[in-house]
Design a protein around this motif. Structure first.
Motif, PDB file in Angstrom:
ATOM      1  N   GLU A  24       0.860  -1.186   0.000  1.00  0.00           N
ATOM      2  CA  GLU A  24       0.000   0.000   0.000  1.00  0.00           C
ATOM      3  C   GLU A  24       0.893   1.232   0.000  1.00  0.00           C
ATOM      4  O   GLU A  24       1.815   1.327   0.816  1.00  0.00           O
ATOM      5  N   VAL A  25       0.618   2.158  -0.902  1.00  0.00           N
ATOM      6  CA  VAL A  25       1.385   3.406  -0.949  1.00  0.00           C
ATOM      7  C   VAL A  25       0.405   4.574  -1.053  1.00  0.00           C
ATOM      8  O   VAL A  25      -0.739   4.414  -1.488  1.00  0.00           O
ATOM      9  N   THR A  26       0.873   5.725  -0.656  1.00  0.00           N
ATOM     10  CA  THR A  26       0.052   6.931  -0.742  1.00  0.00           C
ATOM     11  C   THR A  26       0.743   7.923  -1.660  1.00  0.00           C
ATOM     12  O   THR A  26       1.933   8.203  -1.499  1.00  0.00           O
ATOM     13  N   VAL A  27      -0.005   8.410  -2.631  1.00  0.00           N
ATOM     14  CA  VAL A  27       0.503   9.442  -3.528  1.00  0.00           C
ATOM     15  C   VAL A  27      -0.503  10.586  -3.481  1.00  0.00           C
ATOM     16  O   VAL A  27      -1.613  10.464  -4.010  1.00  0.00           O
ATOM     17  N   GLY A  28      -0.127  11.677  -2.816  1.00  0.00           N
ATOM     18  CA  GLY A  28      -1.071  12.773  -2.615  1.00  0.00           C
ATOM     19  C   GLY A  28      -2.297  12.236  -1.901  1.00  0.00           C
ATOM     20  O   GLY A  28      -2.182  11.553  -0.877  1.00  0.00           O
ATOM     21  N   PRO A  29      -3.491  12.472  -2.428  1.00  0.00           N
ATOM     22  CA  PRO A  29      -4.704  11.985  -1.770  1.00  0.00           C
ATOM     23  C   PRO A  29      -5.034  10.534  -2.112  1.00  0.00           C
ATOM     24  O   PRO A  29      -5.995   9.974  -1.584  1.00  0.00           O
ATOM     25  N   ARG A  30      -4.242   9.916  -2.993  1.00  0.00           N
ATOM     26  CA  ARG A  30      -4.605   8.595  -3.492  1.00  0.00           C
ATOM     27  C   ARG A  30      -4.000   7.474  -2.648  1.00  0.00           C
ATOM     28  O   ARG A  30      -2.818   7.499  -2.332  1.00  0.00           O
TER      29      ARG A  30
END
Ligand code: FES
Length: 113
Positions: A24-30
């Motif tokens: 699981e990764v977070t890119v900005g709000p995604r």
């Protein structure tokens, strides 16, 4: 879903995601799920389109993502829903490996998306 601008963002070190696993990764709000399969690297949204469950808490079988809540399934290569009760596809993102890094393409979505 129309994309009007795309750029690649580093999200992980390739060595930290063994083949057959996901992250699981977070890119900005995604909230995005990175999958390392025998067929290569893929990324989709991490939240199931059926109800609320994180696919990162489910299973990855080859290129088949299985939701932990109701067992819906998706093809991690395309985001296509391939198993009931999931029907709507996940957004899929382009992935590339540059040196040690894995990068995901994220874009600005157009107003009609
Ligand atoms: S929440 Fe994923 S199949 Fe229902």
């Amino acid at each position: 879903m129309p994309i009007i601008a795309t750029h690649f963002v580093p999200v992980a070190r390739a060595a930290d995601v063994p083949r057959g696993s996901m992250l699981e990764v977070t890119v900005g709000p995604r909230n995005i799920l990175l999958c390392h399969t025998r067929d290569g690297w893929f990324a989709t949204d991490n939240v199931c389109t059926h109800a609320y469950a994180k696919l990162s808490e489910g299973r990855l079988r080859k290129t088949r993502l299985i939701c932990p809540l109701h067992g819906g399934a998706f093809d991690c290569r395309t985001g296509e829903a391939i198993g009931s009760p999931a029907v709507a596809p996940l957004t899929a993102y382009a992935v590339r490996v540059t040196g040690e890094n894995v990068e995901i393409a994220v874009g600005e979505q157009s107003a009609d998306s």
